[in-house]
Design an enzyme around this catalytic site. Structure first.
Site: not given
Ligand code: 5RP
Length: 230
Positions: A27, A30, A85, A96, A104, A122
C-alpha cells in the site's frame, strides 16, 4: 520522492515476480506504481494471484484486472512487495505512513519474503525521524496513550505522540482502529521498543517491521540499487 523514482524502484522489484506466485501487494504511492506495472504484465499473460494489504490497494488491483485472493483462501504467500517510510542498514523498517500497517504486517508475516521499494531518501542510519505509527484500539485511547508515553520514557525516548487526523478526523484504519504517530526522532533499539509496545493491551500493532525485508530496491537519479537478495 519523484514519481519516476517510484516507478523505477517498482520496475526493479517486478523482476522478482514469477508465474504462479502468490503475491502480497503493498500500500502507498510507490506500491501503486508497482500495481500499475504488475497489471501491464498480467495483461501480457503473467499469472499471479495477489493478496492486497489494504482496501485502497484491493480497489486499484480490481480496477486494473489483477486477480486477487485472500489470506483465508491462501494463507501462505511467496513474496510481498511493499513500500516503506524508513529503512535502515539492517533492513529494519518504519511503515504505516499510509495507515495500512496492520494488514501490511499480517501479509508480510504470511509471506516467505518481503521486498521493499523506495527511493534513497528512505534509507536512514537510525530509524525514528519519521513518526512511528502505532495502531491502537479506540477503547481506552487516553490510557493507551499514557502507557505508550511511559514505555517511551523507560527506553529514553521522548517526543509528541499525536492522534492521526486527515480529511475525516480522526483517521480510521481498514480495521476500524486509530493511529497514534510517535515523533521520537530516533529509535536506537527498535526491538526493545517493539517488544514493550506489544505488551500494551490497547496497542493493536506498530509500524516497526523487524526481520521481514530480505531485499530493498532503492531508487536514485543514478539508478536502482538492490540491497540483499531473496
Ligand atoms: C502504508 C505504508 C507505505 O508503504 C509507506 O507509507 C510508504 O508510502 P509511499 O510509497 O507513499 O512513500 O507503509 O501504510
Amino acid at each position: 520522492m519523484s514519481v519516476e523514482l517510484k516507478i523505477e524502484a517498482a520496475r526493479a522489484a517486478l523482476t522478482l515476480v514469477r508465474d504462479g506466485m502468490r503475491l502480497g501487494i503493498g500500500t502507498g504511492s510507490t506500491a501503486d506504481e508497482f500495481i500499475r506495472l504488475l497489471a501491464d504484465k498480467v495483461k501480457d499473460g503473467l499469472q499471479i494471484t495477489g493478496v492486497p494489504t489494504s482496501i485502497k490497494t484491493k480497489n486499484l488491483c480490481e480496477e486494473l484486472g489483477i486477480p486477487l485472493s485472500t489470506l483465508e483462501v491462501m494463507p501462505e504467500l511467496d513474496l510481498v512487495i511493499d513500500g516503506a517510510d524508513e529503512v535502515d542498514a539492517e533492513f529494519q523498517l518504519i511503515k504505516g505512513g499510509g495507515g495500512a500497517l496492520l494488514r501490511e504486517k499480517i501479509v508480510a508475516h504470511a509471506s516467505k519474503a518481503m521486498a521493499v521499494i523506495a527511493d534513497e531518501s528512505k534509507l536512514v542510519d537510525t530509524l525514528g525521524a519519521f513518526p512511528l505509527p502505532i495502531e491502537v484500539n479506540k477503547f481506552g485511547l487516553a490510557a493507551t496513550h499514557t502507557a505508550i508515553s511511559t514505555v517511551a520514557s523507560k527506553l529514553g525516548l521522548s517526543g509528541e505522540i499525536s492522534l492521526r487526523g486527515g480529511e475525516v478526523s480522526p483517521f480510521e484504519t481498514d480495521g476500524g482502529h486509530l493511529i497514534l504517530d510517535a515523533s521520537f526522532g530516533h529509535i536506537p533499539d527498535a526491538s526493545a521498543l517493539s517488544k514493550e509496545l506489544l505488551e500494551i493491551p490497547g496497542v493493536v500493532e506498530h509500524g516497526l517491521f523487524l526481520g521481514y525485508a530480505k531485499v530493498v530496491f532503492l531508487a536514485s537519479p543514478d539508478g536502482v540499487k538492490q540491497l540483499g537478495h531473496l
